[in-house]
Each structure stands twice: as C-alpha cells, then as structure tokens.
Design a protein around this motif. Structure first.
Motif, PDB file in Angstrom:
ATOM      1  N   ILE B 136       0.717  -1.021  -0.051  1.00 54.59           N
ATOM      2  CA  ILE B 136      -0.046  -0.026  -0.009  1.00 54.59           C
ATOM      3  C   ILE B 136       0.758   1.321   0.050  1.00 54.59           C
ATOM      4  O   ILE B 136       0.545   2.398  -0.493  1.00 54.59           O
ATOM      5  N   GLU B 137       2.089   1.300   0.727  1.00 48.78           N
ATOM      6  CA  GLU B 137       2.908   2.467   0.819  1.00 48.78           C
ATOM      7  C   GLU B 137       3.185   2.735  -0.375  1.00 48.78           C
ATOM      8  O   GLU B 137       3.872   3.857  -0.944  1.00 48.78           O
ATOM      9  N   ASN B 138       3.781   1.685  -1.004  1.00 57.32           N
ATOM     10  CA  ASN B 138       4.582   2.033  -2.457  1.00 57.32           C
ATOM     11  C   ASN B 138       4.294   0.820  -3.739  1.00 57.32           C
ATOM     12  O   ASN B 138       4.869  -0.100  -3.726  1.00 57.32           O
ATOM     13  N   GLN B 139       2.832   1.348  -4.171  1.00 48.92           N
ATOM     14  CA  GLN B 139       2.435   0.211  -5.067  1.00 48.92           C
ATOM     15  C   GLN B 139       3.299   0.068  -6.272  1.00 48.92           C
ATOM     16  O   GLN B 139       3.761   1.311  -6.886  1.00 48.92           O
ATOM     17  N   GLU B 140       3.275  -1.111  -6.972  1.00 47.00           N
ATOM     18  CA  GLU B 140       4.204  -0.921  -8.187  1.00 47.00           C
ATOM     19  C   GLU B 140       3.317  -0.374  -8.898  1.00 47.00           C
ATOM     20  O   GLU B 140       1.998  -0.036  -9.108  1.00 47.00           O
ATOM     21  N   LYS B 141       4.008   0.162 -10.284  1.00 46.88           N
ATOM     22  CA  LYS B 141       3.164   1.047 -11.265  1.00 46.88           C
ATOM     23  C   LYS B 141       3.471   0.765 -12.657  1.00 46.88           C
ATOM     24  O   LYS B 141       4.860   0.326 -12.895  1.00 46.88           O
ATOM     25  N   ARG B 142       2.531   0.797 -13.373  1.00 42.97           N
ATOM     26  CA  ARG B 142       2.659   0.396 -14.957  1.00 42.97           C
ATOM     27  C   ARG B 142       3.330   1.616 -15.629  1.00 42.97           C
ATOM     28  O   ARG B 142       2.850   2.680 -15.405  1.00 42.97           O
ATOM     29  N   GLY B 143       4.122   1.238 -16.447  1.00 42.84           N
ATOM     30  CA  GLY B 143       4.710   2.230 -17.339  1.00 42.84           C
ATOM     31  C   GLY B 143       3.591   3.136 -18.142  1.00 42.84           C
ATOM     32  O   GLY B 143       2.931   2.498 -18.563  1.00 42.84           O
ATOM     33  N   GLU B 144       3.830   4.366 -17.931  1.00 41.17           N
ATOM     34  CA  GLU B 144       2.847   5.287 -18.866  1.00 41.17           C
ATOM     35  C   GLU B 144       3.379   5.447 -20.023  1.00 41.17           C
ATOM     36  O   GLU B 144       4.140   6.251 -20.229  1.00 41.17           O
ATOM     37  N   PRO B 145       2.642   5.118 -21.150  1.00 38.82           N
ATOM     38  CA  PRO B 145       3.106   5.546 -22.472  1.00 38.82           C
ATOM     39  C   PRO B 145       3.077   7.172 -22.699  1.00 38.82           C
ATOM     40  O   PRO B 145       1.968   7.881 -22.504  1.00 38.82           O
ATOM     41  N   THR B 146       4.268   7.498 -22.941  1.00 39.55           N
ATOM     42  CA  THR B 146       4.445   9.362 -22.935  1.00 39.55           C
ATOM     43  C   THR B 146       5.431   9.515 -23.850  1.00 39.55           C
ATOM     44  O   THR B 146       6.394   8.819 -23.974  1.00 39.55           O
ATOM     45  N   ILE B 147       5.063  10.862 -24.238  1.00 37.60           N
ATOM     46  CA  ILE B 147       6.177  11.573 -25.011  1.00 37.60           C
ATOM     47  C   ILE B 147       6.610  12.779 -23.981  1.00 37.60           C
ATOM     48  O   ILE B 147       5.460  13.553 -23.590  1.00 37.60           O
ATOM     49  N   ALA B 148       7.722  12.792 -23.604  1.00 41.39           N
ATOM     50  CA  ALA B 148       8.189  13.840 -22.523  1.00 41.39           C
ATOM     51  C   ALA B 148       9.608  14.405 -23.244  1.00 41.39           C
ATOM     52  O   ALA B 148      10.519  13.989 -23.408  1.00 41.39           O
ATOM     53  N   VAL B 149       9.289  15.901 -23.083  1.00 41.17           N
ATOM     54  CA  VAL B 149      10.542  16.682 -23.319  1.00 41.17           C
ATOM     55  C   VAL B 149      10.816  17.471 -22.418  1.00 41.17           C
ATOM     56  O   VAL B 149      10.165  18.127 -21.791  1.00 41.17           O
TER      57      VAL B 149
END
Lengths: 260, 304
Positions: B136-149
C-alpha cells in the motif's frame, strides 16, 4: 622580593610572547601547507573512477563493495560528485549525489532504483559509516581547507620520504573528530598518513595512503587503508581505474539527473 | 495498440538481452531483483472465498544500453502468487528510447514516474496506473506511454508530457482481501470517460498532457505541476449499457507540487495536490449521467 617577582613576571611574559608568536607562526605555516597541498591537487577538472572497497572485521572476514565515482571540480566552491554502487547486488544501482561546500553543510541526494525515487538526505551525520566501512562520510567528503584550523607540527620522514606533519581541527562542531594529524608528503603533495582522534581525544583510526602515481600530471593514491584501533576493523579503498581531466557537463550533477 | 506495444517491448528485451546486442558492439547494463513475499491479514474475514495468507515470488529486471546520443531502457516487473493465481501479473515499468542534445532531452515510450517527496502518502504522485494489490505504501506502477520533452535550466528543469493512452490500474483479484468488490466478484471492466463524455478502454487514445517544473533552491527542492489527465485514484462504479458494472475514471486537472527543505539536520517534506474534476456538458456521458464529483485537495507533511 619585588625584584624577583618582577623578574619572574617579565620571564613569563617573554615566554608567553615567544610561545604565542611561535603558535601563530605554526598556525600560519600549517595553513600555508594546507593551501599548497590543495593548490597542487587542483585543476583536475573532472574525474571518473572505479573503486573497490574491502571491509575486514575483527575476525578477518572480508566483504567487498564496488562503486563508480564521478567528480566535477568547481572553481569557487567544493566539488560535485556522484557515486553509483555496483556491488553487492542489493545496493546495485543506488546513487548518491553530493554538492560539497566550503563553509556550509554539503547538499546530498540519494536515488533508490527499485522505486525510481530521488530523495534529499541530510549530510549532518558526517560521522556515520559509509556503506558499513571504517570510512565515515566526513572522511570521504571534499577536504576543503576552510573546513579545518591547521597547525604545523614538525617535519618527519615516512617510509623514507620527507613529510610535513600538521594538526588540523575541524571547524564544524558536529564533526566526529576532535583533531587529525596529517603527514603530507612533500613530493606527492598529498597525505600519506592521517591519524583521526575521536571527540574524547583518543586515537580512533589511522588512514594510510599508498601506491601514489601520476595521473594526468597529478599525484593520486591508488589505495587508502583505514584501520580502526578501537574496533580492530579495517577497510581499504582501491582505485581500479581512474581518469582525470575528463570533460564533464555540470548539468549531470543535478538532482534531476540521478534517475537517468 | 497494446499488442503492438508489447511486441516492441519483448523484441527490445530479447535484442538487449541476447547476443544481438554484442553483435552491434553494444554494452548492455542489467540489474534485477527477485524476492519472496508473504502477506498475512491478522483479522480473518470468515469468508471462505478470500485468501488471508498470500505467498508470492516477485521479480524485476532492467536492461539499458546506449547508442551514441540514444539510450534504450527496458524494465519489467512480474509477480507470481500460487496462493491466488489471479493476483499474478507481468507488466512493463519502463520501456523507452531517450535522446539527449545539450539541455534538451526527449523520451518516448512507457515511463515510470515518481514525483513523491513523502514516505507514506503521495498526493502529488499521480502519473502511472497502479498495481492495486501490492504494497500500500509503495504500489508498483505500470509504465505510462508518454512523450516527454525536458529542458534544463538553473538547477532544475521544465518537462512537458503528452500521454496518448488510458492505461487502467491492475485491480485486486476476486479473492483478494484488498479487493473493492464483494468476495468472488472480479473487477474486469474498467473504462475512462473522456472530456466529451465518451468512454475509452485500456490502451485506447485519450487526451492527457501536462507540465512540471523542478528546481533546487539552496537547501530546498521544489516542484510544481499541472496535469490534465484521466484520474487514476478516485474511481466511480457505473453501469454499462448492458447493465454490467464497471469501474470508471474521469478526467481531472491536477495542480500540485512538492517541497523538501533542510533545516539543519531535519528534513521537512510537503506534498500537495488539488484535483478539479471535469464535468462533461450536462453531465451526460456514454454511461449515463454521472454524479457530480466535488473537487478536492490533499496535503501530506513529513519530517525526517
């Protein structure tokens, strides 16, 4: 009676003046030596190195840690450095970024790879052990001249080499040491031995710097062995590879680059 | 679209992890972990359907390589739980290509972001769909499809994001004690409502973008962000056209930030966020009229 008293007072005043003058001269010479050594080691611009640290406990059991270290030399302040741990596997990928400062506490951040999190940490606990070794954070941090009060003690030979012996007292009241005695080799312009005294004034550790060789024109030790006389443990830092005058981008030493 | 993305990820991992990489004279760095986990609920719910003790094996693998100014990163997570097989999962955390030139950096692919400053509550850490049946404190996360600049300036940066797909969270299984649904009922329909009121499913196109500024100022680390995206933290239960239940997420604009300040040896951390729910015109959506959601803010404060 009066003559004797006056004579004694005059003698005491003379001794105090000469002694005081001598102390001032020692302090001035100590500071000069520290600045000379600092200047002789400046100009490396950037450094990349691979380091192995071997921890030996009181029973002779060994543990190995490996890390890479990148240092960016700053002109007006302490250096910026970035350590990444390579071994053992449970700390692999953990990174620590340090911005050293001449007169303030260092800024430090840590990157935790499992959760991809960069967090600021306090550098105040300088006396804490680095990775379970006999080196404290204070030992491995940038040894700025301004962080100590320096006093010349004497000239002495170590392993047949001429050295200046100076005493330096940390200016930070939170330091883990009451004083350090430093043997600076006149040829290497670097320490070959340092004795660390704890807050009670007792000898705590001795650091021996060996394997000096020139790297890009600057003398650098290949190994430092730190022996704790109170716990009977020791740790050795060995530089497996070291390159100086590396062109580095200062932007690489921002906290937002730690997760890259 | 998800199938195509997964194929690219698997191909990248196979390429990086096998001799193909060495044939191109690439240096591949890898690290990973594998651990055993046990979870025990102290208070029995007296329900024979739920699993009160879980034992699982979880692992993570990351591969990285650099080709001139490009960096390729692939990182995945997997959990296998034989005590509740429906809890098992495999997903990508990072799978992106990065290009750096001077002060600019471009990343395209699935990104794992961590915007948090505090330890237990994370109101500002809202990118990435969570694996909800984990720590609960640090749930695993799915990668978010992103374009980041990103552009670096002073002692920090400004970064702009475009996230073209809705990625649903991984919900607890029907037998999990952490499930939101009644025991034995699986949450298997998850939708997002777009601004126009139409619905999208997992890995379908949607409108999500935002920006974030980070700076180190003296002893302080500061960040502020504005994100317009599908909120992943406050779901609604809705009925679909066929009457079946589904979990729905709505579009929000979030304003938030973090502040970490050193006061001597004490680190003070503050994390805050304000969520403004976007109401479609007339409240009408493809799944009917949704109840009005009140906007709300959250603040977390910590000391270390």
């Amino acid at each position: 009676m009066l003559k004797r008293t006056l004579g004694a007072a005059a003698t005491a005043l003379l001794v105090a003046t000469v002694g005081g003058g001598s102390a001032l001269a020692d302090a001035k010479k100590g500071l000069e030596i520290a600045k000379k050594v600092d200047a002789a080691n400046a100009g490396f611009e950037g450094e990349r190195s691979e380091i192995e640290m071997v921890l030996v406990n009181a029973y002779g059991d060994k543990t190995v840690r490996r890390m890479t270290n990148v240092i960016f030399e700053m002109d007006e302040d302490g250096d910026k450095s970035r350590i990444e741990f390579q071994w053992p596997a449970d700390v692999k990928g953990t990174r620590m970024l340090t911005w050293s400062h001449k007169s303030d506490d260092d800024d430090q951040w840590m990157f935790l790879p499992a959760i991809k999190r960069v967090k600021r940490i306090s550098s105040r606990n300088k006396s804490g052990s680095f990775m379970g070794s006999e080196f404290s954070y204070e030992d491995l941090g940038s040894q700025e001249v301004e962080k100590f009060k320096h006093t010349y003690v004497k000239d002495e030979k170590v392993n047949g080499r001429d050295c200046w012996v100076t005493e330096r007292v940390p200016t930070d009241p939170r330091s883990g040491y009451s004083k350090q005695i430093v043997w600076n080799d006149k040829g290497y312009m670097n320490a070959v031995k340092i004795e660390y005294y704890d807050r009670k004034g007792e000898l705590l550790k001795t650091g021996k710097f060996t394997g000096y060789k020139k790297v890009s024109g600057l003398w650098r030790a290949a190994a430092i062995e730190m022996t704790n006389h109170q716990t009977k443990k020791s740790s050795t830092l060995t530089w497996k590879e070291r390159t100086l005058k590396v062109e580095l981008d200062e932007d690489e030493f921002d906290s937002d680059e730690l997760d890259s | 679209m998800l199938r195509a993305f997964q194929l690219v990820i698997v191909a990248a991992c196979v390429f990086l992890g096998t001799t193909s990489a060495s044939a191109f004279d690439l240096k591949v760095k890898s690290k990973g972990e594998i651990r055993s986990e046990t979870r025990y609920f102290l208070i029995d719910d007296d329900d024979p359907l739920t699993v009160d003790v879980n034992s699982a094996i979880a692992g993570r693998l990351e591969l990285k390589t650099k080709i001139k100014k490009f960096k390729v990163v692939a990182r995945g997570f997997a959990r296998y739980d034989p005590t509740d097989l429906d809890r098992s999962a495999v997903f990508a955390e990072d799978a992106y290509v990065e290009y750096k030139q001077g002060k600019f950096r471009l990343r395209i692919g699935a990104l794992l972001q961590n915007w948090t400053a505090t330890e237990a509550f994370h109101p500002a850490d809202i990118i990435n769909a969570r694996y909800l049946d984990s720590n609960i404190e640090n749930q695993e996360k799915r990668g978010e499809p992103t374009i980041a600049v990103r552009y670096k300036f002073l002692d920090g940066n400004v970064e702009l994001y475009y996230m073209p797909f809705f990625v649903e969270p991984i919900f607890p299984s029907a037998f999990s004690r952490q499930s939101f649904a009644p025991p034995g009922v699986a949450v298997d329909q998850v939708i997002a409502i777009q601004r126009g009121g139409n619905r999208v499913n997992d890995w379908e196109f949607t409108y999500q973008m935002g920006g974030r500024i980070q700076q180190t100022i003296g002893d302080a680390d500061v960040s502020i962000h504005v994100i317009s995206h599908i909120d992943r933290s406050t779901p609604l239960l809705v009925a679909l056209e066929d009457g079946s239940p589904a979990v729905a997420y709505q579009p929000v604009i979030q304003y938030g930030g973090t502040y970490t300040q050193l006061f001597g040896g004490l680190i003070t951390k503050v994390e805050a966020a304000y969520r403004q729910f976007y109401e479609p015109p007339g409240g009408r959506t493809e799944v009917g009229i949704l109840p009005e959601r009140p906007d709300f803010g959250q603040v977390a404060v910590g000391f270390e």
